[in-house]
Write a protein that holds these residues in place. Structure first.
Motif, PDB file in Angstrom:
ATOM      1  N   LEU A  53       0.853  -1.190   0.000  1.00  0.00           N
ATOM      2  CA  LEU A  53       0.000   0.000   0.000  1.00  0.00           C
ATOM      3  C   LEU A  53       0.892   1.244   0.000  1.00  0.00           C
ATOM      4  N   ILE A  54       0.404   2.330  -0.606  1.00  0.00           N
ATOM      5  CA  ILE A  54       1.182   3.570  -0.621  1.00  0.00           C
ATOM      6  C   ILE A  54       0.389   4.686   0.051  1.00  0.00           C
ATOM      7  N   LEU A  55       1.082   5.415   0.901  1.00  0.00           N
ATOM      8  CA  LEU A  55       0.504   6.637   1.455  1.00  0.00           C
ATOM      9  C   LEU A  55       1.174   7.768   0.707  1.00  0.00           C
ATOM     10  N   LEU A  56       0.399   8.545  -0.032  1.00  0.00           N
ATOM     11  CA  LEU A  56       0.981   9.486  -0.986  1.00  0.00           C
ATOM     12  C   LEU A  56       0.557  10.915  -0.685  1.00  0.00           C
ATOM     13  N   ASP A  57       1.570  11.765  -0.506  1.00  0.00           N
ATOM     14  CA  ASP A  57       1.308  13.183  -0.263  1.00  0.00           C
ATOM     15  C   ASP A  57       0.900  13.844  -1.582  1.00  0.00           C
ATOM     16  N   VAL A  58       0.009  14.829  -1.497  1.00  0.00           N
ATOM     17  CA  VAL A  58      -0.424  15.480  -2.738  1.00  0.00           C
ATOM     18  C   VAL A  58       0.537  16.581  -3.151  1.00  0.00           C
ATOM     19  N   MET A  59       0.851  17.469  -2.234  1.00  0.00           N
ATOM     20  CA  MET A  59       1.683  18.624  -2.572  1.00  0.00           C
ATOM     21  C   MET A  59       3.147  18.271  -2.394  1.00  0.00           C
ATOM     22  N   MET A  60       3.842  18.173  -3.540  1.00  0.00           N
ATOM     23  CA  MET A  60       5.275  17.859  -3.468  1.00  0.00           C
ATOM     24  C   MET A  60       5.971  18.643  -4.547  1.00  0.00           C
ATOM     25  N   PRO A  61       7.243  18.969  -4.341  1.00  0.00           N
ATOM     26  CA  PRO A  61       7.992  19.606  -5.424  1.00  0.00           C
ATOM     27  C   PRO A  61       8.184  18.596  -6.558  1.00  0.00           C
ATOM     28  N   GLY A  62       8.427  19.080  -7.756  1.00  0.00           N
ATOM     29  CA  GLY A  62       8.560  18.164  -8.912  1.00  0.00           C
ATOM     30  C   GLY A  62       7.182  17.670  -9.301  1.00  0.00           C
TER      31      GLY A  62
END
Ligand SMILES: Nc1ncnc2c1ncn2[C@@H]1O[C@H](COP(=O)(O)OP(=O)(O)OP(=O)(O)O)[C@@H](O)[C@H]1O
Ligand SMILES: [Mg+2]
Length: 438
Positions: A53-62
């Protein structure tokens, strides 16, 4: 997933504090935890490992979380990987965007540890169930396919058996019918031919008596003289014996026919016997005689026999008769079809014929060829003539069993071969080859 391996989670966030909090808490909860700081490194990492499973941040550089999610989902290897978005952005539009990209859920910062754990467990469970379902579906699909295949095989086998049965029934009832008719004909014919010889003796006696009267009473009374005139005695005396002779010929012929009918219907079933194939051919031709003779549309079909010197052949004679019958009937059909649109005289100029040739080949096999100058067989039809139930004939006229059955009898029952040569407009030749057993 292997049960002994810990469940692996991947945290993607650019904020080290967030990572730290999540990392410690999840590790404590028994997960193996991997970390990535941005979208690019996430994608690179996924080349090497596949987390659960992945916990993924929305706001990221790139590349941001949305784009990262889209790229992960674009890879078929990861399309079922559950992704949960993490963000401080709580507006509906963002949630909808994330979910439409294939994320399974959404959690908002600041995190509630119990909530995260509950959602992770829920989605891992959902993923397992989805996998199980997919497996079951695949099994079902496989089962279904093999079932369908089996049904198809059974159906084909049944159809095969059914057509065999129909034909053998057709043939055996034909055989019985013919044997029955032959028997019924034999009695009255025996009766007629037995009495005919007495009849001709009596006739001779009566004629002789009349001649004696004429000799000793050359001047009869007027009434007798008139009668003699009226019946033309000399003609009667001359013609009566001839008439009786032709009646004898006729009964002889009927006797031969019933003999042939018996030969044809001799349906030996379980054992092979040595037998004269020419007799079989002749009796079959006799059965088909009504179809060979002339009618209003065409002259008789000429049967050209070129019989060689055949030994007695060990065979099932009744079954071979059936083969002869099927092939000859096909030839007659093909000739009749070639007559369509031609006048009696046109047909007479290029007459219908069936040539039957027999010989022993150089390698000692018995060869029977049945050749017609009918319509012939085109390439598309050639590909299918031995298929069960394939016919080009009108409904009710052909069952499409003649050739498959003929081939089965020749090849399976007699270890022989059934070949043919044909081209449209060139007629057709079927060749039966039967190996000799002694
Ligand atoms: N001598 C021939 N000349 C031309 N076509 C032929 C000849 N023999 C067979 N065929 C073709 O092969 C097809 C299949 O023949 P087959 O004897 O198996 O079935 P059928 O004659 O149509 O029907 P059935 O014999 O069961 O009454 C025929 O419909 C016909 O198109
Ligand atoms: Mg046929």
């Amino acid at each position: 997933m292997n049960a002994s391996e810990p469940t692996t989670l991947l945290i993607v966030d650019d904020n080290p504090t967030n990572i730290k909090v999540l990392f410690d808490f999840l590790k404590e909860s028994g997960f193996r935890v991997l970390v990535a700081k941005d979208g690019e490194s996430t994608l690179a990492k996924l080349e090497a490992v596949t987390p659960d499973l992945i916990l993924l941040d929305v706001m990221m550089p790139g590349i941001d979380g949305f784009e990262t999610c889209r790229r992960i989902k674009a890879d078929p290897k990861h399309k079922d990987l559950p992704i949960i978005f993490m963000t401080a952005l709580a507006d509906t539009a963002n949630k909808v965007k994330g979910l439409s990209l294939g994320a399974v859920d959404y959690i908002t910062k600041p995190f509630q540890q119990e909530e995260i754990l509950a959602r992770i467990h829920l989605h891992l469970k959902l993923r397992d169930l989805t996998r199980e379902l997919a497996d079951k579906n695949a099994q079902l699909y496989e089962l279904n396919t093999s079932l369908e295949q089996k049904v198809e095989e059974r159906t084909a086998a049944l159809e095969n058996a059914q057509s065999q049965l129909i034909l053998s029934e057709k043939m055996s009832s034909l055989g019985q019918l013919i044997a029955g008719i032959a028997h019924e004909i034999n009695n009255p014919v025996g009766f007629i031919s037995g009495n005919l010889s007495h009849a001709s003796e009596f006739a001779q006696d009566l004629i002789h008596l009349v001649q004696l009267y004429q000799q000793y009473y050359p001047q009869p009374v007027p009434e007798i003289a008139e009668e003699l005139e009226a019946i033309d005695l000399n003609y009667v005396i001359e013609d009566f014996p001839k008439l009786l002779n032709s009646m004898k010929e006729g009964t002889k012929r009927i006797h031969e026919i019933s003999q042939s009918m018996r030969t044809f219907s001799r349906m030996d079933t379980d054992t092979k016997v040595f037998c004269n194939l020419h007799e079989g051919l002749d009796s079959t031709l006799l059965i088909l005689k009504h179809r060979l003779k002339a009618n209003q549309c065409r002259p008789a079909i000429e049967v050209i026999k070129e019989y060689g010197d055949l030994p007695e052949v060990e065979c099932y004679p009744g079954q071979l008769n059936q083969v002869f019958m099927n092939l000859l009937a096909n030839s007659i059909d093909a000739l009749e079809e070639s007559n369509v649109g031609r006048s009696f005289h046109e047909i007479q100029a290029k007459p219908n014929h069936i040539k039957i040739r027999t010989e022993v080949s150089a390698n000692q096999q018995v060869v029977i060829s049945i050749q017609d100058n009918g319509i012939g067989i085109g390439p598309e039809v050639q590909a299918r003539i031995f298929s069960h139930s394939f016919t080009t004939k009108a409904v009710g006229k052909g069952t499409g069993l003649g050739l498959p059955i003929a081939r089965q009898i020749v090849e399976d029952k007699h270890g022989g071969e059934l070949r043919y040569y044909s081209a449209p407009g060139q007629g057709t030749e079927f060749v039966i080859v039967i190996p000799q057993t002694r």
